[in-house]
Write an enzyme that holds these catalytic residues in place. Structure first.
Site, PDB file in Angstrom:
ATOM      1  N   TYR A  21     -18.181  -0.894 -14.165  1.00  0.00           N
ATOM      2  CA  TYR A  21     -18.578   0.406 -13.608  1.00  0.00           C
ATOM      3  C   TYR A  21     -17.355   1.036 -12.973  1.00  0.00           C
ATOM      4  CZ  TYR A  21     -20.464   3.885 -10.408  1.00  0.00           C
ATOM      5  OH  TYR A  21     -20.700   5.052  -9.745  1.00  0.00           O
ATOM      6  N   GLU A  35     -18.243   9.642 -13.418  1.00  0.00           N
ATOM      7  CA  GLU A  35     -18.902   8.337 -13.378  1.00  0.00           C
ATOM      8  C   GLU A  35     -18.994   7.804 -14.802  1.00  0.00           C
ATOM      9  OE1 GLU A  35     -22.564   6.469 -10.973  1.00  0.00           O
ATOM     10  OE2 GLU A  35     -23.158   7.996 -12.430  1.00  0.00           O
TER      11      GLU A  35
END
Length: 396
Positions: free
Chosen positions: A118, A206
């Protein structure tokens, strides 16, 4: 302003960030043509079909599926396009899917197992610095990771005077447990990612997941990009990517009239000048036992025309049981606003919900007299608490 995944990936690619390649399609036939093209260019045999909506958690709602042949590409694309996709980030009604992204399959066999990470870039509002947040737990909800295994989330703050430095990119790659070719590729990936974020004036990047492929390549498999609306005048090419179909139509219309409007789920409509006063007014409504139905900042030129438009937008919400107008007359005179309220009320005809008007500042006494003598079913207030009491009264 949010971008679709395919738009975000194109932006990243323009800054040298390796991406999972894909082609956007508006219907099932275009999806098949896109899959054929990807097979020719990349050799991929399987394809991932992804719904393009401004919401996360698409896979949980059936908006991301693997197709193992062209027949499946056509079937899956036909199922996803036109569906109302419900995810944890949409309303119960979901979002209509108008297009899909057909992507290459990047989870191919090789010398090592693919790994997912991530990574996001955003502003740390506590110290005014940008930061890179990253974790070895890619492909999962980062909120769940933060709650259950917070020690697996890392932050790297970037000094705006220098930008990201080489040692910081290496530190990120090291904390992700990488070595060799993957380590070098991750440092390049992180550096390019931060450059893309900074030079596009974004408020959020993101990527979940960032993938290490079986042959040690680092790439963005997903891309959630939010651009800073206040900087779009510097990026007309990016502003042109706006998809109005993904936005609340009332909010879009309000913006066309120069009104700052955000739709909420409450029962008291708000009409305020100034963002700070608008937030305080929403708190006031909650303290009075109501729930704000909207955030609406009419700005410093609250004349009759703008007030009438604001009234119309608020009253489109059938849940609204009362309207609170809270204006501080600094730049704009209160009597001018009061006259605007009166004129708008008369022009619109019968307004069935109670209206409380609180005007304070320049010519507030004249404004109160105008409201009280108008003969309209409008309640005036001078003090904040007085306005709150009247909201409570009409809701009870």
């Amino acid at each position: 302003m949010d971008l679709h995944e395919y738009q975000g990936k194109e932006l990243l690619n323009s800054f040298g960030v390796r991406i999972q390649r894909g082609i956007v399609a508006q219907n099932a036939d275009e999806a098949v043509a896109a899959a054929k093209k990807l097979t020719e260019d990349t050799g991929t045999g399987w394809h991932v079909i992804k719904a393009q909506v401004h919401a996360g958690g698409r896979g949980k709602g059936g908006g991301v599926k693997l197709a193992k042949n062209l027949d499946e590409v056509k079937t899956i694309a036909g199922q996803i396009i036109g569906m109302d996709l419900v995810t944890p980030q949409t309303s119960a009604d979901g979002k209509r899917v108008h297009q899909v992204l057909v992507t290459e399959d990047v989870y191919y066999p090789g010398d090592s197992e693919p790994e997912e990470y991530y990574m996001s870039v955003l502003l740390n509002r506590g110290n005014g610095r940008n930061m890179i947040m990253y974790s070895t737990e890619g492909g999962m909800d980062i909120e769940t990771v933060a709650e259950e295994t917070p020690h697996l989330i890392f932050n790297e703050e970037i000094d705006p005077a220098t930008g990201i430095l080489p040692f910081q990119a290496r530190k990120i790659a090291f904390n992700l447990g990488l070595s060799g070719a993957a380590f070098k590729d991750m440092t390049k990936f992180v550096t390019s990612l931060y450059k893309a974020y900074s030079e596009s004036d974004s408020s959020l990047f993101e990527i979940n997941p960032v993938l290490k492929t079986s042959d040690d390549k680092i790439m963005a498999v997903d891309a959630k990009v939010s651009l800073d609306d206040n900087a779009l005048f510097r990026h007309k090419d990016l502003a042109a990517l706006r998809d109005l179909r993904e936005e609340n139509p009332i909010e879009v219309e309000a913006g066309e009239h120069g009104l700052n409007y955000v739709d909420l789920d409450g029962n008291v409509g708000c009409m305020v000048n100034g963002a700070g006063l608008a937030m305080a007014t929403m708190d006031l409504i909650k303290q009075a036992g109501g729930e704000p139905a909207n955030f609406l900042d009419v700005g410093g030129t609250a004349d009759a025309a703008r007030v009438e438009i604001a009234f119309e937008l608020i009253l489109r919400d059938p849940a609204v049981k009362a309207i609170l107008i809270n204006i501080f007359g600094g730049i704009v005179r209160c009597d001018r606003v009061a006259q605007g309220v009166i004129d708008a009320y008369k022009n619109m005809g019968n307004i069935e919900v109670p209206i409380i008007v609180r005007l304070q500042g320049t010519n507030a006494d004249i404004a109160k007299e105008l409201i009280d003598s108008s003969g309209l079913d409008v309640m005036s207030a001078t003090e904040f608490q007085e306005a709150a009491d009247k909201v409570q009264e009409v809701l009870s």
